[in-house]
Scaffold this active site. Sequence first.
Site, short mmCIF file in Angstrom:
data_model
loop_
_atom_site.label_atom_id
_atom_site.label_comp_id
_atom_site.label_asym_id
_atom_site.label_seq_id
_atom_site.Cartn_x
_atom_site.Cartn_y
_atom_site.Cartn_z
N GLY A 1 46.87 44.39 44.18
CA GLY A 1 47.08 44.89 45.53
C GLY A 1 45.84 45.59 46.08
N ALA B 1 45.71 46.32 39.89
CA ALA B 1 44.63 46.24 40.88
C ALA B 1 44.67 45.00 41.76
CB ALA B 1 43.25 46.34 40.22
#
Length: 303
Positions: A254, A252
């Site tokens: 990105g 998570a």
Amino acid sequence: MSTLLVVGSANADHVLTFDDLPQAGETLISQQYRLELGGKGANQAVAAARLRNAKQTISFISALGDDSNAAMMRNSWAADGIELEGCYQIADQSTGTAMIFVNQQGENSIGVVPGANAYLSAVHFQQQQAKFAQASYMLIQLETSLESVKAALQLARQHQCISLLNPAPAAMLSKEILSLVDIITPNETEAYALTGVEVSDQLSASKAADYFHRQGINKVVITLGSKGAYVSEQGKGQLIPAPIVNAIDTVAAGDTFNGALMVALDEGKSLQEAVIFANKASSIAVTRHGAQSSIPYRDQLNN
């Protein structure tokens, strides 16, 4: 008030931790198992909701299954203040599922079963057309069908809603789809899949960005993990370093970056300023375990 729209996937993440990631044909005993709420679309919606300012509203369009995971997700998202009118429940389908292997360095390998995500379609977007008309920005990924991605991008363009495409997971995209994108945010792997340029440094990132510019995309952000992000706007690029942190879980990260980027751009920040804001948010996420549980709130960025 400003409306920000996220379109995309929602998954129940089954996370297993190991010293090292299993190799092909290898069986390892996991040190820990946990169930997390995830999916790139949902993660990005949560990131935007937690990092927004008081004048921004976050709407999420997605497809959930006919199961207990869907109810759990809706309750969690509502607690973060996400507007859920566009979250559909698909009869006789399971909510999307992901199996995530994480090692001690925070690296991960992920396998996804789309489930209800595969049923998100242009019909749903037409029913939620008012959301596209109201939104200043739309953020979308590639964990739903390419047909749905194209339909959402077309509707965003029709309503002068600025589109951000996070082309993850990596997939081949037509020139028609790319021509509808205002801002694209691949990582190194995704940039290589789309451009054929192996991104490893600022020079190669510049070459990959040039490919996207030739497709009509004015703003390109290529994320480079701990190195930061390469930002190119109308052919002029620079590397923006990320804060140095001890990463323990990159799941998570990105998505946090992308949600934060949209929030900052909507606030009127320049692309460079927005990337600095997004780098800071994602650098906090990688110091925590989990997907949505790792995403920081705005007031934590100043601690």
